[in-house]
Design an enzyme around this catalytic site. Sequence first.
Site, PDB file in Angstrom:
ATOM      1  N   ASP A  46      36.141  36.350  45.895  1.00  0.00           N
ATOM      2  CA  ASP A  46      36.468  36.899  44.569  1.00  0.00           C
ATOM      3  C   ASP A  46      37.393  35.912  43.861  1.00  0.00           C
ATOM      4  O   ASP A  46      37.354  34.720  44.166  1.00  0.00           O
ATOM      5  CB  ASP A  46      37.064  38.314  44.726  1.00  0.00           C
ATOM      6  CG  ASP A  46      36.774  39.183  43.510  1.00  0.00           C
ATOM      7  OD1 ASP A  46      37.109  38.755  42.390  1.00  0.00           O
ATOM      8  OD2 ASP A  46      36.204  40.280  43.662  1.00  0.00           O
ATOM      9  N   HIS A  88      35.627  33.210  42.427  1.00  0.00           N
ATOM     10  CA  HIS A  88      35.300  33.551  41.048  1.00  0.00           C
ATOM     11  C   HIS A  88      36.226  32.874  40.047  1.00  0.00           C
ATOM     12  O   HIS A  88      36.215  33.197  38.870  1.00  0.00           O
ATOM     13  CB  HIS A  88      35.317  35.071  40.858  1.00  0.00           C
ATOM     14  CG  HIS A  88      34.257  35.779  41.657  1.00  0.00           C
ATOM     15  ND1 HIS A  88      34.086  37.143  41.627  1.00  0.00           N
ATOM     16  CD2 HIS A  88      33.308  35.299  42.515  1.00  0.00           C
ATOM     17  CE1 HIS A  88      33.069  37.475  42.442  1.00  0.00           C
ATOM     18  NE2 HIS A  88      32.599  36.379  42.992  1.00  0.00           N
TER      19      HIS A  88
END
Length: 392
Positions: free
Chosen positions: A218, A241
């Site tokens: 993430d 991310h």
Amino acid sequence: MAVCKLFSSLVFISMYVTCTFAANAKYNIQSYGAKPDGKTDSTKAFLAAWAAACASTAPATIYVPAGRFLVGSVSFGGQTCKSNAISFQIDGTLAAPSDYNVIGKGDNWIKFERVTGVSIIGGTLDAQGAALWSCKNSGKSCPDGAATLAFYNSNNVVINGLSSKNSQKFHIRIDSCHNAKLQAVKISAPGNSPNTDGIHVQSSSGVTILNSHIGTGDDCISMGPGNSNLWIETIACGPGHGISIGSLGWEEQEAGVQNVTVKTVTFTGTENGLRIKTWARPSKGFVKNIVFQHAVMSDVQNPIIIDQNYCPNDQNCPHQGSGVKISNIKYQDIHGTSATEVAMRFDCSKTQPCNGITLDDVNLTYKDHPAQASCSNAGGTSSGLVKPASCL
Ligand SMILES: *[C@@H]1O[C@H](CO)[C@@H](O)[C@H](O)[C@H]1NC(C)=O
Ligand SMILES: *[C@@H]1O[C@H](CO)[C@@H](O)[C@H](O)[C@H]1NC(C)=O
């Protein structure tokens, strides 16, 4: 003199230092029953060492020797501590139990609350999250999972040289803290591990993150509402991310984010580079005075992105546009390659357009084609070389 005896096996110089500053009390967790065998539950030993350090009127060090210490959910409260300088000096590894339910039903694995002057120096935290991720990925019902290391309502926190791997959820959470310095942190989890954000900061001020390597499933670093005066420098991010301000604007009454600097960052194969993300919901939140400087992108899907229309599955957003006002955002010296054609996207709110975006010296390329920029409801200026050409 007990202090000197405890360290008699160390070299002369450290004995000298230890004894000269005998006021600095040392607490070895093995003296409280912890065992470096990877299977004896050492949770109570950590709590006992903490209680002793906390009661010390002098600076205190909790020492974790080499080896693997099994630790369950643990909460270190500082409200009644006499010491305001407690440092964990860790040579070994803290490992979570292999049954993910043991820590995974709570929000945090290792939690600090209302502490002042706590430092964590060195060490490895291994949350053994893999079994929980596969439970989640298989769609079965499983616990939400725990953040590996969390600080709440704390001041003057230092985390230096710590490694954290395979967290169930966030690796490090800094929440409602003032003055925290994270340095030389190494965070790793596979690119497909769900919600394993590297460092999440919210409702905090004066947080500095330096010289760190973060690769997760993430965000490498995510910044929630209510942050100010954050400084992030020299970070290697990927997989993951990217570095994100957001998601913001879920709440109507929400504190803003201001004065954040992110500089000298490399992004490798990440989904985003430098991102600001808000829900498409009414909110009084804001983002202002942000500097993104000296970033190198390598095969990044969205190198520069503001997304104010975040609303997964089109649920919970009353079609009003985001209420979060974004202004005074500077991008300077951002280079490298985009993995998609649109290398720069400013998708701002129709009700609160972005303004004061500045682009200076940006060169982002896509394969052999020129990359593109996309703007809606975004205003600002550009100077120097800007490729793709600005659409502001
Ligand atoms: C912005 O934050 C930095 C720390 O990151 C701090 O040194 C500086 O004083 C802050 N600026 C303002 C105007 O508050
Ligand atoms: C922009 O980057 C590309 C790819 O790295 C490079 O070939 C090109 O020379 C750069 N353009 C300028 C004007 O610096």
